[in-house]
Design an enzyme around this catalytic site. Structure first.
Site, PDB file in Angstrom:
ATOM      1  N   TYR A  60       3.223   9.264  11.653  1.00  0.00           N
ATOM      2  CA  TYR A  60       2.649   7.951  11.351  1.00  0.00           C
ATOM      3  C   TYR A  60       3.117   7.458   9.982  1.00  0.00           C
ATOM      4  CZ  TYR A  60      -0.793   4.453  10.020  1.00  0.00           C
ATOM      5  OH  TYR A  60      -1.397   3.305   9.578  1.00  0.00           O
ATOM      6  N   HIS A  99       0.827  -1.208   0.000  1.00  0.00           N
ATOM      7  CA  HIS A  99       0.000   0.000   0.000  1.00  0.00           C
ATOM      8  C   HIS A  99       0.863   1.260   0.000  1.00  0.00           C
ATOM      9  CE1 HIS A  99       0.635  -0.606   4.347  1.00  0.00           C
ATOM     10  NE2 HIS A  99       0.390   0.682   4.502  1.00  0.00           N
ATOM     11  N   GLN A 158       6.086   4.083   9.079  1.00  0.00           N
ATOM     12  CA  GLN A 158       5.482   2.846   8.601  1.00  0.00           C
ATOM     13  C   GLN A 158       6.488   1.710   8.471  1.00  0.00           C
ATOM     14  OE1 GLN A 158       1.992   1.991   7.859  1.00  0.00           O
ATOM     15  NE2 GLN A 158       2.195   3.558   9.419  1.00  0.00           N
ATOM     16  N   HIS A 189       1.031   5.498   1.247  1.00  0.00           N
ATOM     17  CA  HIS A 189       0.567   6.625   2.066  1.00  0.00           C
ATOM     18  C   HIS A 189       1.114   7.904   1.444  1.00  0.00           C
ATOM     19  CE1 HIS A 189      -0.821   4.629   5.824  1.00  0.00           C
ATOM     20  NE2 HIS A 189       0.039   3.694   5.458  1.00  0.00           N
TER      21      HIS A 189
END
Length: 140
Positions: free
Chosen positions: A132, A67, A136, A69
């Site tokens: 955040y 994924h 990761q 971000h």
């Protein structure tokens, strides 16, 4: 790294001021873990390029194996579905050209899952979201 809450910079357009930042997340189709090594690095370059072409500012980004971000800034004229489509669509096309081995794992011709998550960012949450995103890889 220390994160300090700073007032977000107001940007100016013709006849308006704004501050629009989003945390955007989307996944690889079937959550296949294909975004590693040079593929992940290449995707970062591609996403920065597409963002710049579409008038978006990438504040920070992290590519995980399955994924992505993005913390980005947009203008009031930019519709969320339009810039998400630009980021996901153009990046998928360019990634399949640059890394044809992706087609072996993603045989359906789609790099990305069709869905995404987008969250608004305020000056109270920006440092927390930035931390955040940047942490990761520490969670692996």
């Amino acid at each position: 790294m220390t994160y300090v809450i700073l007032p977000l910079e107001m940007k100016k357009g013709r006849g308006y001021v704004y501050q629009l930042e989003y945390h955007l997340i989307w996944c690889v189709k079937y959550r296949h873990q294909v975004l590693v090594g040079e593929v992940a690095d290449g995707l970062k370059d591609i996403l920065r390029d597409i963002a710049a072409q579409n008038g978006l500012e990438v504040i920070t980004m992290e590519v995980m194996p399955d994924h992505v971000h993005l913390l980005l800034s947009a203008t009031p004229q930019q519709a969320i579905p339009d810039f998400v489509k630009a980021l996901k669509g153009a990046s998928a096309r360019r990634m399949f050209v640059a890394y044809p081995q992706l087609k072996e794992k993603l045989w359906g011709g789609n790099l990305w899952n069709p869905s995404y998550c987008i969250l608004t960012v305020s000056e109270n949450t920006r440092a927390q979201i930035q931390k955040y995103i940047e942490s990761q890889h520490d969670k692996e």
